[in-house]
Design a protein around this motif. Structure first.
Motif, PDB file in Angstrom:
ATOM      1  N   ILE A  40       0.822  -1.216   0.000  1.00 27.48           N
ATOM      2  CA  ILE A  40       0.000   0.000   0.000  1.00 27.48           C
ATOM      3  C   ILE A  40       0.860   1.273   0.000  1.00 27.48           C
ATOM      4  O   ILE A  40       0.341   2.377  -0.041  1.00 27.48           O
ATOM      5  CB  ILE A  40      -0.978   0.042   1.219  1.00 27.48           C
ATOM      6  CG1 ILE A  40      -0.203  -0.126   2.523  1.00 27.48           C
ATOM      7  CG2 ILE A  40      -2.077  -0.985   1.074  1.00 27.48           C
ATOM      8  CD1 ILE A  40      -0.981   0.325   3.744  1.00 27.48           C
ATOM      9  N   LYS A  41       2.161   1.092   0.051  1.00 27.20           N
ATOM     10  CA  LYS A  41       3.031   2.271   0.113  1.00 27.20           C
ATOM     11  C   LYS A  41       3.464   2.710  -1.293  1.00 27.20           C
ATOM     12  O   LYS A  41       4.302   2.077  -1.932  1.00 27.20           O
ATOM     13  CB  LYS A  41       4.271   1.950   0.949  1.00 27.20           C
ATOM     14  CG  LYS A  41       5.175   3.145   1.162  1.00 27.20           C
ATOM     15  CD  LYS A  41       6.402   2.728   1.963  1.00 27.20           C
ATOM     16  CE  LYS A  41       7.465   3.787   1.945  1.00 27.20           C
ATOM     17  NZ  LYS A  41       7.297   4.864   2.851  1.00 27.20           N
ATOM     18  N   THR A  42       2.868   3.804  -1.760  1.00 27.33           N
ATOM     19  CA  THR A  42       3.235   4.324  -3.078  1.00 27.33           C
ATOM     20  C   THR A  42       4.525   5.118  -2.943  1.00 27.33           C
ATOM     21  O   THR A  42       4.628   6.029  -2.118  1.00 27.33           O
ATOM     22  CB  THR A  42       2.114   5.229  -3.633  1.00 27.33           C
ATOM     23  OG1 THR A  42       0.924   4.446  -3.685  1.00 27.33           O
ATOM     24  CG2 THR A  42       2.442   5.739  -5.013  1.00 27.33           C
ATOM     25  N   LYS A  79      17.140  12.507  -0.819  1.00 25.08           N
ATOM     26  CA  LYS A  79      17.575  11.969   0.461  1.00 25.08           C
ATOM     27  C   LYS A  79      17.196  10.496   0.616  1.00 25.08           C
ATOM     28  O   LYS A  79      16.497   9.942  -0.233  1.00 25.08           O
ATOM     29  CB  LYS A  79      17.017  12.809   1.587  1.00 25.08           C
ATOM     30  CG  LYS A  79      15.523  12.886   1.620  1.00 25.08           C
ATOM     31  CD  LYS A  79      15.109  13.821   2.746  1.00 25.08           C
ATOM     32  CE  LYS A  79      13.602  13.866   2.826  1.00 25.08           C
ATOM     33  NZ  LYS A  79      13.106  14.698   3.894  1.00 25.08           N
ATOM     34  N   ASN A  80      17.646   9.908   1.728  1.00 24.35           N
ATOM     35  CA  ASN A  80      17.349   8.502   2.021  1.00 24.35           C
ATOM     36  C   ASN A  80      15.853   8.246   1.942  1.00 24.35           C
ATOM     37  O   ASN A  80      15.064   9.009   2.477  1.00 24.35           O
ATOM     38  CB  ASN A  80      17.790   8.135   3.445  1.00 24.35           C
ATOM     39  CG  ASN A  80      19.294   8.059   3.574  1.00 24.35           C
ATOM     40  OD1 ASN A  80      19.877   8.841   4.301  1.00 24.35           O
ATOM     41  ND2 ASN A  80      19.902   7.160   2.859  1.00 24.35           N
ATOM     42  N   GLY A  81      15.502   7.182   1.267  1.00 22.19           N
ATOM     43  CA  GLY A  81      14.111   6.760   1.243  1.00 22.19           C
ATOM     44  C   GLY A  81      13.229   7.530   0.276  1.00 22.19           C
ATOM     45  O   GLY A  81      12.007   7.357   0.271  1.00 22.19           O
ATOM     46  N   SER A  82      13.826   8.383  -0.564  1.00 17.96           N
ATOM     47  CA  SER A  82      12.979   9.184  -1.466  1.00 17.96           C
ATOM     48  C   SER A  82      12.567   8.409  -2.727  1.00 17.96           C
ATOM     49  O   SER A  82      11.740   8.893  -3.497  1.00 17.96           O
ATOM     50  CB  SER A  82      13.679  10.495  -1.840  1.00 17.96           C
ATOM     51  OG  SER A  82      14.931  10.235  -2.409  1.00 17.96           O
ATOM     52  N   GLY A  83      13.161   7.251  -2.954  1.00 13.91           N
ATOM     53  CA  GLY A  83      12.695   6.423  -4.076  1.00 13.91           C
ATOM     54  C   GLY A  83      13.690   6.260  -5.214  1.00 13.91           C
ATOM     55  O   GLY A  83      13.335   5.733  -6.273  1.00 13.91           O
ATOM     56  N   LYS A  84      14.941   6.663  -4.994  1.00 17.98           N
ATOM     57  CA  LYS A  84      15.943   6.607  -6.067  1.00 17.98           C
ATOM     58  C   LYS A  84      16.190   5.157  -6.526  1.00 17.98           C
ATOM     59  O   LYS A  84      16.123   4.855  -7.715  1.00 17.98           O
ATOM     60  CB  LYS A  84      17.268   7.236  -5.594  1.00 17.98           C
ATOM     61  CG  LYS A  84      17.125   8.677  -5.135  1.00 17.98           C
ATOM     62  CD  LYS A  84      18.446   9.274  -4.690  1.00 17.98           C
ATOM     63  CE  LYS A  84      19.073   8.660  -3.471  1.00 17.98           C
ATOM     64  NZ  LYS A  84      18.308   8.805  -2.216  1.00 17.98           N
ATOM     65  N   SER A  85      16.456   4.290  -5.550  1.00 17.22           N
ATOM     66  CA  SER A  85      16.733   2.889  -5.914  1.00 17.22           C
ATOM     67  C   SER A  85      15.485   2.213  -6.462  1.00 17.22           C
ATOM     68  O   SER A  85      15.574   1.372  -7.356  1.00 17.22           O
ATOM     69  CB  SER A  85      17.244   2.106  -4.704  1.00 17.22           C
ATOM     70  OG  SER A  85      18.402   2.694  -4.223  1.00 17.22           O
ATOM     71  N   THR A  86      14.340   2.600  -5.928  1.00 16.52           N
ATOM     72  CA  THR A  86      13.077   2.029  -6.417  1.00 16.52           C
ATOM     73  C   THR A  86      12.922   2.326  -7.903  1.00 16.52           C
ATOM     74  O   THR A  86      12.556   1.455  -8.696  1.00 16.52           O
ATOM     75  CB  THR A  86      11.893   2.625  -5.620  1.00 16.52           C
ATOM     76  OG1 THR A  86      12.062   2.270  -4.246  1.00 16.52           O
ATOM     77  CG2 THR A  86      10.553   2.120  -6.123  1.00 16.52           C
ATOM     78  N   PHE A  87      13.242   3.550  -8.277  1.00 11.75           N
ATOM     79  CA  PHE A  87      13.145   3.950  -9.677  1.00 11.75           C
ATOM     80  C   PHE A  87      14.074   3.091 -10.554  1.00 11.75           C
ATOM     81  O   PHE A  87      13.670   2.571 -11.589  1.00 11.75           O
ATOM     82  CB  PHE A  87      13.492   5.441  -9.796  1.00 11.75           C
ATOM     83  CG  PHE A  87      13.591   5.926 -11.208  1.00 11.75           C
ATOM     84  CD1 PHE A  87      12.457   6.003 -12.003  1.00 11.75           C
ATOM     85  CD2 PHE A  87      14.817   6.285 -11.755  1.00 11.75           C
ATOM     86  CE1 PHE A  87      12.542   6.444 -13.322  1.00 11.75           C
ATOM     87  CE2 PHE A  87      14.906   6.716 -13.068  1.00 11.75           C
ATOM     88  CZ  PHE A  87      13.768   6.791 -13.850  1.00 11.75           C
ATOM     89  N   THR A 109      22.885  10.016  -6.709  1.00 17.18           N
ATOM     90  CA  THR A 109      23.755  10.607  -5.689  1.00 17.18           C
ATOM     91  C   THR A 109      22.949  11.200  -4.532  1.00 17.18           C
ATOM     92  O   THR A 109      21.826  11.658  -4.705  1.00 17.18           O
ATOM     93  CB  THR A 109      24.664  11.693  -6.319  1.00 17.18           C
ATOM     94  OG1 THR A 109      25.516  12.202  -5.310  1.00 17.18           O
ATOM     95  CG2 THR A 109      23.880  12.832  -6.932  1.00 17.18           C
ATOM     96  N   HIS A 110      23.583  11.169  -3.361  1.00 18.54           N
ATOM     97  CA  HIS A 110      23.033  11.842  -2.186  1.00 18.54           C
ATOM     98  C   HIS A 110      23.537  13.264  -2.130  1.00 18.54           C
ATOM     99  O   HIS A 110      22.977  14.133  -1.507  1.00 18.54           O
ATOM    100  CB  HIS A 110      23.604  11.176  -0.925  1.00 18.54           C
ATOM    101  CG  HIS A 110      22.683  10.218  -0.303  1.00 18.54           C
ATOM    102  ND1 HIS A 110      23.074   8.977   0.103  1.00 18.54           N
ATOM    103  CD2 HIS A 110      21.383  10.307   0.000  1.00 18.54           C
ATOM    104  CE1 HIS A 110      22.059   8.351   0.627  1.00 18.54           C
ATOM    105  NE2 HIS A 110      21.012   9.137   0.573  1.00 18.54           N
ATOM    106  N   SER A 111      24.683  13.382  -2.771  1.00 17.86           N
ATOM    107  CA  SER A 111      25.470  14.582  -2.585  1.00 17.86           C
ATOM    108  C   SER A 111      24.826  15.804  -3.240  1.00 17.86           C
ATOM    109  O   SER A 111      24.143  15.705  -4.256  1.00 17.86           O
ATOM    110  CB  SER A 111      26.839  14.322  -3.194  1.00 17.86           C
ATOM    111  OG  SER A 111      27.523  15.515  -3.338  1.00 17.86           O
TER     112      SER A 111
END
Ligand SMILES: Nc1ncnc2c1ncn2[C@@H]1O[C@H](COP(=O)(O)OP(=O)(O)OP(=O)(O)O)[C@@H](O)[C@H]1O
Length: 223
Positions: free
Chosen positions: A14-16, A36-44, A186-188
């Motif tokens: 249920i988490k979009t 930032k962490n958890g914003s969805g970069k790896s998900t993408f 990148t996080h940077s």
């Protein structure tokens, strides 16, 4: 080569995490994904590589829907952590690269890439004796062995020093100039010196808190 992302929405249960993300990348483009962490970069990235199952009509590679995709050899990927790798395994750089090579990759090709990444001298060294920066270059060579059209780099400079970072970004520029499409996470915030063409900025906790911009004076927004 073209990657066309058309209103991509992705949820874990249920988490979009991604909502209505649209973006087009052509050959030779250089996309930076920032957030930032958890914003969805790896998900993408996982959606792009078919690891996360997306709905039809959301991602097209060369006009083909990736839900119908069978071969990912056009994509090279260097992950953010090398945790999956067993460093204790007694294997040299050269041996690692030869077992990772697809059929048809010549020894000369491997030597050329080692030279290009300035790790020619360490090819007979055991991988467990390498520094983080050297190991990272080995993994980039490994990703390049199949001659990918798209190279995806997930937080590539997280564990390397300033000098190696500069060399690394220079190498990415070179690969990009050769026509390889780059997608770099990148996080940077230090991205002003990168020669990217597009930026996907995932800046919030809320789904859909993102923007896609072209790195040009006209600042066209594609979202
Ligand atoms: N397999 C999964 N199952 C459920 N939720 C997940 C899964 N993978 C990621 N998430 C959640 O999705 C959200 C986005 O995670 P993601 O890993 O894409 O973020 P990220 O921007 O790559 O983070 P980081 O910078 O820490 O690598 C997070 O809230 C995370 O907890």
């Amino acid at each position: 080569m073209q990657i066309y992302i058309n209103n991509l929405t992705f949820a874990y249960g249920i988490k979009t995490v991604l909502k209505n993300l649209s973006l087009t990348l052509n050959q030779g483009d250089y996309l930076v994904i920032k957030g930032k962490n958890g914003s969805g970069k790896s998900t993408f990235i996982k959606c792009l590589l078919g690891i996360n199952e997306v709905k039809p009509n959301a991602i097209f590679y060369d006009q083909k829907d990736i839900t119908e995709f069978k071969s990912w050899t056009d994509f090279g990927y260097v992950s953010q952590s090398f945790d999956e790798f067993n460093y204790e395994f007694p294997i040299t750089v050269s041996e690692l690269l030869s077992v990772s090579s697809a059929k048809g990759v010549s020894h000369q090709m491997r030597l050329k890439l080692l030279d290009q990444m300035r790790i020619f001298d360490i090819q007979n060294q055991n991988i467990n004796s390498l520094s983080g920066g050297q190991l990272q270059r080995v993994f980039i060579v490994r990703a390049m062995l199949n001659n990918p059209k798209v190279l995806i780099l997930d937080e590539p400079t997280a564990s390397i020093d300033k000098q190696n970072k500069e060399f690394f970004y220079h190498t990415v520029d070179q690969l990009n100039k050769e026509g390889i499409t780059i997608i770099l996470i990148t996080h940077s915030d230090e991205i002003s010196h990168l020669n990217y063409t597009h930026i996907l900025d995932m800046y919030g906790d809320l789904t859909n808190d993102f923007s896609v911009r072209k790195n040009s004076m006209e600042g066209s927004v594609q979202q």
